[in-house]
Design a protein around this motif. Structure first.
Motif, PDB file in Angstrom:
ATOM      1  N   THR A 138      12.679   5.313   8.478  1.00 36.60           N
ATOM      2  CA  THR A 138      11.186   5.386   8.728  1.00 36.60           C
ATOM      3  C   THR A 138      10.429   5.177   7.271  1.00 36.60           C
ATOM      4  O   THR A 138      11.205   6.426   7.189  1.00 36.60           O
ATOM      5  CB  THR A 138       9.847   5.656   9.251  1.00 36.60           C
ATOM      6  N   PHE A 139      10.170   3.954   6.476  1.00 36.64           N
ATOM      7  CA  PHE A 139       9.643   4.590   5.117  1.00 36.64           C
ATOM      8  C   PHE A 139       9.045   3.186   4.747  1.00 36.64           C
ATOM      9  O   PHE A 139       8.975   2.612   4.939  1.00 36.64           O
ATOM     10  CB  PHE A 139      11.194   4.349   4.486  1.00 36.64           C
ATOM     11  N   THR A 140       8.636   3.224   3.138  1.00 35.15           N
ATOM     12  CA  THR A 140       7.872   2.341   3.019  1.00 35.15           C
ATOM     13  C   THR A 140       8.939   1.530   2.147  1.00 35.15           C
ATOM     14  O   THR A 140       8.907   2.174   1.264  1.00 35.15           O
ATOM     15  CB  THR A 140       6.658   2.035   2.282  1.00 35.15           C
ATOM     16  N   ALA A 141       7.923   0.425   1.614  1.00 39.50           N
ATOM     17  CA  ALA A 141       8.706  -1.009   0.400  1.00 39.50           C
ATOM     18  C   ALA A 141       7.157  -0.621   0.054  1.00 39.50           C
ATOM     19  O   ALA A 141       6.159  -1.859   0.436  1.00 39.50           O
ATOM     20  CB  ALA A 141       8.890  -1.953   1.360  1.00 39.50           C
ATOM     21  N   ASP A 142       6.980  -0.263  -1.203  1.00 49.25           N
ATOM     22  CA  ASP A 142       5.441  -0.791  -2.004  1.00 49.25           C
ATOM     23  C   ASP A 142       5.513  -2.316  -2.019  1.00 49.25           C
ATOM     24  O   ASP A 142       6.747  -2.440  -3.522  1.00 49.25           O
ATOM     25  CB  ASP A 142       4.940   0.537  -2.977  1.00 49.25           C
ATOM     26  N   VAL A 143       4.542  -2.530  -2.657  1.00 49.46           N
ATOM     27  CA  VAL A 143       4.178  -4.474  -3.270  1.00 49.46           C
ATOM     28  C   VAL A 143       3.484  -3.995  -4.175  1.00 49.46           C
ATOM     29  O   VAL A 143       2.458  -3.505  -4.352  1.00 49.46           O
ATOM     30  CB  VAL A 143       3.500  -4.920  -2.351  1.00 49.46           C
ATOM     31  N   LYS A 144       4.063  -4.409  -5.433  1.00 51.65           N
ATOM     32  CA  LYS A 144       3.133  -4.117  -6.639  1.00 51.65           C
ATOM     33  C   LYS A 144       3.102  -4.792  -7.433  1.00 51.65           C
ATOM     34  O   LYS A 144       3.622  -6.153  -7.307  1.00 51.65           O
ATOM     35  CB  LYS A 144       4.453  -3.034  -7.741  1.00 51.65           C
ATOM     36  N   VAL A 145       2.339  -5.227  -8.435  1.00 49.90           N
ATOM     37  CA  VAL A 145       1.901  -5.839  -9.206  1.00 49.90           C
ATOM     38  C   VAL A 145       1.780  -6.181 -10.880  1.00 49.90           C
ATOM     39  O   VAL A 145       1.268  -4.480 -11.032  1.00 49.90           O
ATOM     40  CB  VAL A 145       0.443  -6.716  -8.858  1.00 49.90           C
ATOM     41  N   THR A 146       2.348  -6.709 -11.941  1.00 50.43           N
ATOM     42  CA  THR A 146       1.242  -6.656 -13.231  1.00 50.43           C
ATOM     43  C   THR A 146       0.985  -7.804 -13.186  1.00 50.43           C
ATOM     44  O   THR A 146       1.351  -8.770 -12.961  1.00 50.43           O
ATOM     45  CB  THR A 146       3.216  -6.316 -13.670  1.00 50.43           C
ATOM     46  N   GLY A 147      -0.015  -7.989 -14.494  1.00 49.36           N
ATOM     47  CA  GLY A 147      -0.479  -8.874 -15.061  1.00 49.36           C
ATOM     48  C   GLY A 147      -1.536  -8.729 -13.886  1.00 49.36           C
ATOM     49  O   GLY A 147      -2.189 -10.758 -14.022  1.00 49.36           O
ATOM     50  N   PHE A 148      -2.167  -8.731 -13.328  1.00 50.06           N
ATOM     51  CA  PHE A 148      -3.086  -9.040 -12.673  1.00 50.06           C
ATOM     52  C   PHE A 148      -4.621  -8.398 -13.093  1.00 50.06           C
ATOM     53  O   PHE A 148      -5.653  -7.456 -13.062  1.00 50.06           O
ATOM     54  CB  PHE A 148      -3.397  -7.570 -11.292  1.00 50.06           C
ATOM     55  N   ASN A 149      -5.206  -9.371 -14.001  1.00 49.99           N
ATOM     56  CA  ASN A 149      -6.727  -8.855 -14.472  1.00 49.99           C
ATOM     57  C   ASN A 149      -6.877 -10.512 -14.279  1.00 49.99           C
ATOM     58  O   ASN A 149      -7.041 -11.576 -14.134  1.00 49.99           O
ATOM     59  CB  ASN A 149      -5.928 -10.045 -15.539  1.00 49.99           C
ATOM     60  N   ASN A 150      -8.841 -10.299 -13.646  1.00 47.15           N
ATOM     61  CA  ASN A 150      -9.908 -10.633 -12.948  1.00 47.15           C
ATOM     62  C   ASN A 150      -9.092 -12.015 -12.061  1.00 47.15           C
ATOM     63  O   ASN A 150      -9.427 -13.083 -12.033  1.00 47.15           O
ATOM     64  CB  ASN A 150     -10.518 -11.496 -13.987  1.00 47.15           C
ATOM     65  N   ILE A 151      -8.648 -11.694 -10.445  1.00 41.61           N
ATOM     66  CA  ILE A 151      -8.467 -12.109  -9.999  1.00 41.61           C
ATOM     67  C   ILE A 151      -8.998 -11.791  -9.161  1.00 41.61           C
ATOM     68  O   ILE A 151      -9.622 -11.362  -9.216  1.00 41.61           O
ATOM     69  CB  ILE A 151      -6.192 -11.515  -9.531  1.00 41.61           C
TER      70      ILE A 151
END
Length: 158
Positions: free
Chosen positions: A34-47
């Motif tokens: 059992t593991f986790t897949a992290d969902v990440k973002v870049t450019g997340f500005n004033n969303i």
């Protein structure tokens, strides 16, 4: 007056090229793990809002749940969970715009590896929920997605 018009035009053009990336990393895991897949973002500005879907091979990976809510306002009721994927919809409850550092994990998908020596992509997709990201100025941002690959066991090098 010309200077103001020029500044407005430049601002308009810059906003139309604003881009955000949603991604998850590749991993190698063992059968039954059992593991986790992290969902990440870049450019997340004033969303102020975001929605997208994710998919994977249900013969290779079993969905356990979602966790690790690092983005303000993310909670269980923002997800639609399915055997072979999920749907995610988020809104900034204050509508003031949220900014996070590049490579911030917004949530994690908890999965279990089912079959040995197999591979499954984890894709960020536009079905069933269309990929949409809106900033505080009500601009729809251009979004790039980068899915990860989960290799169960030794995997193949071909």
């Amino acid at each position: 007056m010309r200077r103001i018009i020029a500044m407005l035009l430049i601002g308009c053009c810059v906003q139309s090229y604003a881009q955000m990336t949603i991604f998850t990393d590749s991993q190698q895991v063992e059968q039954g793990e059992t593991f986790t897949a992290d969902v990440k973002v870049t450019g997340f500005n004033n969303i102020v809002s975001m929605q997208f879907s994710m998919s994977w091979d249900a013969d290779v990976l079993e969905l356990i749940g979602v966790e690790n809510f690092e983005l303000e306002g993310v909670r269980d009721d923002r997800f639609g969970l399915f055997i072979d994927g999920l749907r995610f919809a988020w809104i900034d409850d204050n509508l003031s715009g949220v900014t996070v550092e590049d490579s911030t994990t917004i949530f994690s998908v908890k999965l279990k590896a089912l079959s040995v020596d197999d591979v499954s992509s984890i894709e960020i997709t536009d079905a069933p929920a269309v990929i949409e990201v809106v900033d505080v100025n009500e601009n729809f941002l251009s979004v790039t997605t980068e899915g990860g690959t989960i290799t169960v066991g030794e995997g193949s090098t071909t």
